[in-house]
Design an enzyme around this catalytic site. Sequence first.
Site, PDB file in Angstrom:
ATOM      1  N   ASP A  29       0.859  -1.193   0.000  1.00 20.88           N
ATOM      2  CA  ASP A  29       0.000   0.000   0.000  1.00 20.88           C
ATOM      3  C   ASP A  29       0.887   1.232   0.000  1.00 20.88           C
ATOM      4  O   ASP A  29       0.903   2.033   0.932  1.00 20.88           O
ATOM      5  CB  ASP A  29      -0.946   0.001   1.199  1.00 20.88           C
ATOM      6  CG  ASP A  29      -2.099   0.999   1.017  1.00 20.88           C
ATOM      7  OD1 ASP A  29      -2.186   1.592  -0.080  1.00 20.88           O
ATOM      8  OD2 ASP A  29      -2.886   1.182   1.944  1.00 20.88           O
ATOM      9  N   CYS A  60       0.182   4.934   1.522  1.00 19.73           N
ATOM     10  CA  CYS A  60      -0.804   4.943   2.604  1.00 19.73           C
ATOM     11  C   CYS A  60      -0.413   5.985   3.636  1.00 19.73           C
ATOM     12  O   CYS A  60       0.774   6.154   3.943  1.00 19.73           O
ATOM     13  CB  CYS A  60      -0.880   3.560   3.246  1.00 19.73           C
ATOM     14  SG  CYS A  60      -2.058   3.464   4.616  1.00 19.73           S
ATOM     15  N   ASN A 104      -7.322  -1.557   8.094  1.00 25.40           N
ATOM     16  CA  ASN A 104      -7.434  -0.556   9.153  1.00 25.40           C
ATOM     17  C   ASN A 104      -7.714   0.842   8.622  1.00 25.40           C
ATOM     18  O   ASN A 104      -7.605   1.826   9.355  1.00 25.40           O
ATOM     19  CB  ASN A 104      -6.162  -0.548  10.011  1.00 25.40           C
ATOM     20  CG  ASN A 104      -4.914  -0.168   9.210  1.00 25.40           C
ATOM     21  OD1 ASN A 104      -4.973  -0.024   7.988  1.00 25.40           O
ATOM     22  ND2 ASN A 104      -3.796  -0.028   9.892  1.00 25.40           N
ATOM     23  N   HIS A 107       2.820   5.219  13.803  1.00 26.27           N
ATOM     24  CA  HIS A 107       1.748   5.706  12.927  1.00 26.27           C
ATOM     25  C   HIS A 107       0.374   5.401  13.490  1.00 26.27           C
ATOM     26  O   HIS A 107      -0.637   5.787  12.913  1.00 26.27           O
ATOM     27  CB  HIS A 107       1.884   5.128  11.522  1.00 26.27           C
ATOM     28  CG  HIS A 107       1.412   3.714  11.349  1.00 26.27           C
ATOM     29  ND1 HIS A 107       1.740   2.701  12.225  1.00 26.27           N
ATOM     30  CD2 HIS A 107       0.631   3.142  10.385  1.00 26.27           C
ATOM     31  CE1 HIS A 107       1.192   1.579  11.808  1.00 26.27           C
ATOM     32  NE2 HIS A 107       0.505   1.806  10.708  1.00 26.27           N
ATOM     33  N   GLY A 108       0.308   4.701  14.628  1.00 27.36           N
ATOM     34  CA  GLY A 108      -0.963   4.379  15.250  1.00 27.36           C
ATOM     35  C   GLY A 108      -0.731   3.566  16.501  1.00 27.36           C
ATOM     36  O   GLY A 108       0.382   3.531  17.035  1.00 27.36           O
TER      37      GLY A 108
END
Length: 383
Positions: free
Chosen positions: A79, A82, A140, A299-300
């Site tokens: 991805d 992203c 997600n 990033h999360g």
Amino acid sequence: MSTAATPSSSSAPTAHVRVIASPQSWVEGEAVRQLEAMARLPGMRMAVGLPDLHPGKGAPVGAAFTSEGFLYPYLVGNDIGCGMGLFDVDLPVRKAKPERWASKLDLEGPWSGDADGFLAEHDVKPAGFEAALGTVGGGNHFAEVQRVDAVHDVAVFAALGLAADRLLLLVHSGSRGLGEAILRAHVDRHAAGGLVEDSAEARTYLTRHDHAVAWGRANRALVARRMLDGIGAVGRRVLDVCHNSVTPLKVDGRKQWLHRKGAAPHDEGPVVIPGSRGALSYLVMPVGDGTGSAHSLAHGAGRKWTRTAARERIRERFTAESLTRTSFKSHVVCENKDLLFEEAPPAYKPIDRVVTDLVEAGLVRVVATLAPVLTYKTRAKVE
């Protein structure tokens, strides 16, 4: 010229390996093993795991890598581009209508507007995947209307043109099928092997990579536009950062390649680090020079359970209906039941701990916390 060299399972890592996580944070051993395995690739100089580090398909997620002489598309993943876009919404919190919005918002299917024209406005060429432009995607990815929970740095918050009584929109999406097609073309020829920098194959990959990054950024902008149209508001992009990419980097006058696999940039200004759909998101400002973290941030929250484990465990504890509301009384639009269970808040690490680890490591300061109002995942009904 290219190489399909793979790491040796018995040799010591050739790169400096660092995991930025406190003893209070849980990091799965398999993720560390994957990080060390990638550090054995030819030319690797640094392999950094952030507090959200978790196992991926061969390479860990929540990590950043630097290499010299080689670049590794496999470490960027499927991805490409992203990332996260944050938009200031010209609508006061008191006018939020999450229940009504949840009943009518629909971002599935091709956008009814001129996709090629929209891309041209963003100086991006069509890629052949325009039927997916303006869609969130699976996994997600999400689009979430948020409210300000608390402001911790008034000066930075105001400098961004934000106001505590206005809504925000956070969009997490990427290049949809484009990035996957680019990686698949590479893997078909080289598996997990790298490319010699300045080779024809490396130049071709980087051209396609940069296109996917730009396409992904435009995709987030169109997702935001569709969301804002759906709630009857307008918005302004505050920031947009990429989590999956490879970019050139100068280290002591030497050229290196910085790979981010689920890692936010430390060197591009403010960043939003989201929790799960039932947790706060953190707007942070990077501090320090970032050299010890490969110029990267979490990033999360990072997954705590695999998707299979999440489906099994969450189904034992919750009904699908109960998961459409959160502890913040926010609404969740997700008509794919498997995805609803896979992305449930307990499947993720505590975001507070992840951000605290970054603060204690001297990498960020918190500007504000943001709470969910409405999280959009998908209308697709897959049982």
